[in-house]
Design an enzyme around this catalytic site. Structure first.
Site, PDB file in Angstrom:
ATOM      1  N   GLU A  24       0.842  -1.199   0.000  1.00 52.78           N
ATOM      2  CA  GLU A  24       0.000   0.000   0.000  1.00 52.78           C
ATOM      3  C   GLU A  24       0.874   1.245   0.000  1.00 52.78           C
ATOM      4  O   GLU A  24       2.010   1.225   0.495  1.00 52.78           O
ATOM      5  CB  GLU A  24      -0.906  -0.007   1.240  1.00 52.78           C
ATOM      6  CG  GLU A  24      -1.840   1.176   1.337  1.00 52.78           C
ATOM      7  CD  GLU A  24      -2.807   1.067   2.520  1.00 52.78           C
ATOM      8  OE1 GLU A  24      -3.651   1.977   2.692  1.00 52.78           O
ATOM      9  OE2 GLU A  24      -2.719   0.076   3.274  1.00 52.78           O
TER      10      GLU A  24
ATOM     11  N   ASN B  98     -12.507  -1.264  -0.254  1.00 50.45           N
ATOM     12  CA  ASN B  98     -11.739  -1.829   0.854  1.00 50.45           C
ATOM     13  C   ASN B  98     -12.333  -1.332   2.162  1.00 50.45           C
ATOM     14  O   ASN B  98     -12.610  -0.132   2.302  1.00 50.45           O
ATOM     15  CB  ASN B  98     -10.275  -1.391   0.765  1.00 50.45           C
ATOM     16  CG  ASN B  98      -9.528  -1.633   2.065  1.00 50.45           C
ATOM     17  OD1 ASN B  98      -9.152  -2.760   2.374  1.00 50.45           O
ATOM     18  ND2 ASN B  98      -9.312  -0.568   2.853  1.00 50.45           N
ATOM     19  N   GLU B  99     -12.545  -2.237   3.105  1.00 46.19           N
ATOM     20  CA  GLU B  99     -13.036  -1.870   4.439  1.00 46.19           C
ATOM     21  C   GLU B  99     -14.150  -0.829   4.346  1.00 46.19           C
ATOM     22  O   GLU B  99     -14.074   0.251   4.952  1.00 46.19           O
ATOM     23  CB  GLU B  99     -11.886  -1.393   5.320  1.00 46.19           C
ATOM     24  CG  GLU B  99     -10.894  -2.505   5.622  1.00 46.19           C
ATOM     25  CD  GLU B  99      -9.854  -2.151   6.681  1.00 46.19           C
ATOM     26  OE1 GLU B  99      -9.789  -0.969   7.092  1.00 46.19           O
ATOM     27  OE2 GLU B  99      -9.110  -3.059   7.102  1.00 46.19           O
TER      28      GLU B  99
ATOM     29  N   TYR C 116      -6.867  -8.937  11.980  1.00 40.68           N
ATOM     30  CA  TYR C 116      -5.612  -8.541  12.603  1.00 40.68           C
ATOM     31  C   TYR C 116      -5.538  -9.111  14.014  1.00 40.68           C
ATOM     32  O   TYR C 116      -6.516  -9.063  14.768  1.00 40.68           O
ATOM     33  CB  TYR C 116      -5.486  -7.021  12.661  1.00 40.68           C
ATOM     34  CG  TYR C 116      -5.139  -6.391  11.343  1.00 40.68           C
ATOM     35  CD1 TYR C 116      -3.838  -6.450  10.854  1.00 40.68           C
ATOM     36  CD2 TYR C 116      -6.109  -5.760  10.570  1.00 40.68           C
ATOM     37  CE1 TYR C 116      -3.507  -5.882   9.635  1.00 40.68           C
ATOM     38  CE2 TYR C 116      -5.785  -5.190   9.347  1.00 40.68           C
ATOM     39  CZ  TYR C 116      -4.487  -5.254   8.876  1.00 40.68           C
ATOM     40  OH  TYR C 116      -4.167  -4.708   7.666  1.00 40.68           O
TER      41      TYR C 116
ATOM     42  N   GLU D  71      -6.207  -9.024   4.275  1.00 42.15           N
ATOM     43  CA  GLU D  71      -5.378  -8.359   5.290  1.00 42.15           C
ATOM     44  C   GLU D  71      -5.371  -9.234   6.536  1.00 42.15           C
ATOM     45  O   GLU D  71      -6.427  -9.505   7.117  1.00 42.15           O
ATOM     46  CB  GLU D  71      -5.904  -6.958   5.629  1.00 42.15           C
ATOM     47  CG  GLU D  71      -5.782  -5.974   4.473  1.00 42.15           C
ATOM     48  CD  GLU D  71      -6.132  -4.541   4.855  1.00 42.15           C
ATOM     49  OE1 GLU D  71      -5.959  -4.187   6.052  1.00 42.15           O
ATOM     50  OE2 GLU D  71      -6.569  -3.794   3.964  1.00 42.15           O
TER      51      GLU D  71
ATOM     52  N   GLN E  59       1.780  -5.930   6.095  1.00 43.64           N
ATOM     53  CA  GLN E  59       2.057  -5.825   4.672  1.00 43.64           C
ATOM     54  C   GLN E  59       3.471  -6.322   4.399  1.00 43.64           C
ATOM     55  O   GLN E  59       4.245  -6.510   5.325  1.00 43.64           O
ATOM     56  CB  GLN E  59       1.898  -4.394   4.195  1.00 43.64           C
ATOM     57  CG  GLN E  59       0.471  -3.868   4.326  1.00 43.64           C
ATOM     58  CD  GLN E  59       0.333  -2.457   3.776  1.00 43.64           C
ATOM     59  OE1 GLN E  59       1.115  -1.981   2.970  1.00 43.64           O
ATOM     60  NE2 GLN E  59      -0.679  -1.767   4.237  1.00 43.64           N
TER      61      GLN E  59
END
Length: 535
Positions: free
Chosen positions: A52, A206-207, A279, A333, A383
């Site tokens: 990113e 995204n999100e 996460y 992610e 990432q």
């Protein structure tokens, strides 16, 4: 540590003692494999990556510029390319992340010196006096060049949060339309790429529950349908919808339900992938990437493997609306996220120290993904460089692989192989965590087969004791030969630095072979990878 039964040379002078074989066929763990009845193929894309426009990920991490004294290929850091090829990186997700929903693709096309400087979503997070202004020197052509050099398939995240269906469709046309068809194909050719890019994987935002639009699942479903109904399908697409925040307290099951309810009644809205994010999030705790005790060690590993149940819960819910499970997970992610304090520098936003703990976390996560091979199309670590759960750290001409890199290397034989049923019999651990205690598998693992070669990966999370493991084949078959590698270190906080890049790295490990069995000792806090050739 109390235990109960359940089923289911590293750096440092002490490895020989840690890994010394025990008495013949005596074992702490008995592992049963059934290679004669393999399961689904483990999609290589499970071992994917995410980059990113954030901190030092693109600029300095990957893009150093064509005039840089740092060895590069067309401005792309040469060592990064070589290491990604070494692990067979199957894909790259770009340009975000939260950056994607503020990115307008035309800003990154045309002559580099004429590209505009634009606002970056991450600007408010930067330290005082440090800017995140986007130069757009790295755009779609540079990204495709990187994918070509690595041999990775592109996965592009489109702008839904501040973009339009037309902007999305124009980007698809620019990338995929054959020469001489639409005008955007001519524009692509004028910018140096006559042949289409043939991009298959497209993320639609995204999100979207957060930085991608602050929507409910139902609101996003309505917008998703608008974005995909007129999709220009020069290349058969794999369309990925924004999914839930699996690490929230309620697993974000409401988002999944709201989205799939909002998709009901549609007739032309293709939905191939659903982007679950997870996460191992410790931002609201004292835990950081470099300094921790045994409670922090076990807390991170214990929370990491919660993704197993989260996959099951969302899959079950999705099945209420999609009984044939056409839509599969794209876990684009995942990784560890600690509080700040161990960044590479002020401009390297969200970078953090990566230790042996992160390598074991990655290995245990891969075992979960492998075991759910029929549910997962793709996964992308967050990432790849200079960020959260990164494989590499780079600052100007300084560069190192992190311990997490070697987990990817060890697990490469699983890519494209067929899952082999595995049952582990071992005592479960009772471990201290940040608040109280928890149960943790005494050994985790997965296995796969390709051309009569078994790949077996095992992780011992214990800080106290090695595990002697006896691996038996069920249903006939003999082990002709075996080889093993191990990743560990005397110190649980061990890491690789620019000055000591090989502090944590792979070493050979002895494996004993006896007919239908192999025996290995997995050192404490270690990952082991075995290759068993069948007779």
């Amino acid at each position: 540590m109390q235990r109960r039964t359940f089923l289911g040379t590293a750096a440092g002078a002490g490895l020989a003692a840690l890994a010394a074989p025990r008495a013949s066929l005596a074992a702490d763990a008995e592992i049963e494999l059934v290679p004669g009845t393999p399961g689904p193929v483990i999609n290589p894309h499970i071992y994917g990556h995410f980059i990113e426009h954030l901190g030092g990920v693109i600029y300095d991490g990957i893009w150093v510029g064509r005039d840089s004294r740092i060895p590069n290929v067309d401005g792309i850091r040469k060592q990064f390319v070589e290491d990604m090829k070494r692990i067979g990186a199957p894909n790259l997700r770009w340009p975000g992340g939260c950056f994607a929903d503020g990115y307008h693709w035309r800003d990154g096309t045309g002559p580099a010196d004429r590209r505009p400087r634009t606002y970056n979503f991450w600007e408010p997070r930067m330290p005082e006096g440090v800017r995140a202004t986007e130069t757009n020197r790295f755009g779609i052509h540079e990204f495709m060049r990187l994918c070509g050099l690595v041999g990775a398939e592109p996965y592009v995240a489109a702008n839904v949060g501040s973009g339009t269906p037309r902007e999305f469709h124009d980007w698809v046309l620019y990338c995929n339309a054959p020469p001489g068809t639409v005008s955007l194909a001519d524009e692509r050719a004028a910018n140096g790429a006559r042949e289409p890019f043939g991009i298959k994987y497209w993320g639609v935002g995204n999100e979207s529950w957060g930085c991608g639009g602050d929507m409910t699942g139902g609101e996003y479903a309505t917008l998703y349908r608008r974005f995909v109904t007129q999709f220009p399908a020069y290349t058969q697409p794999y369309l990925v919808a924004a999914g839930p925040r699996g690490h929230s307290a309620d697993e974000d099951l409401g988002w999944t339900r709201g989205f799939f309810e909002g998709m009901q009644g549609g007739h032309r809205s293709r939905l191939d992938g659903f982007a679950l994010h997870y996460y191992t999030d410790f931002r609201q705790t004292p835990e950081d990437g470099a300094r921790f005790d045994e409670k922090g060690w076990y807390a991170v590993l214990h929370k990491g493997v919660r993704i197993d149940g989260i996959i099951e819960d969302h899959w079950r819910l999705m099945g209420q609306y999609d009984p044939e499970h056409h839509t599969r997970f794209v876990i684009d992610e995942w990784g560890n996220w600690y509080r700040g304090g161990t960044e590479l520098g002020p401009a390297y936003l969200l970078s953090q120290t990566i230790t042996l703990r992160d390598a074991l976390h990655a290995a245990m996560t891969f075992d979960v993904f492998n075991r759910h091979a029929e549910k997962i199309e793709m996964a992308n670590v967050a990432q790849t460089i200079n960020c959260l759960h990164s494989l590499f750290a780079a600052v100007e001409d300084k560069y190192t692989r992190t311990p997490a890199y070697y987990a990817f290397e060890m697990y490469r034989p699983h890519m494209g192989a067929r899952l082999v049923p595995m049952q582990i019999g071992i005592a479960e651990l009772t471990v201290p965590v940040l608040e109280g205690s928890a149960k943790l598998a005494g050994l985790s693992g997965s296995a796969s087969i390709r051309d009569r070669r078994l790949a077996v990966t095992l992780t011992n999370p214990s800080l106290d004791a090695a595990v002697s493991a006896l691996i038996r084949l069920r249903g006939g078959g003999q082990v002709a030969e075996a080889r093993g590698t191990v990743l560990t270190h005397e110190e649980m906080t061990a890491t690789n630095t620019f000055d000591h890049p090989d502090n944590v790295t792979l070493k050979d490990l002895t494996v004993k072979v006896r007919g239908d069995a192999a025996q290995v000792t997995v050192p404490r806090h270690a990952v082991v990878a075995l290759e068993l050739r069948l007779a």
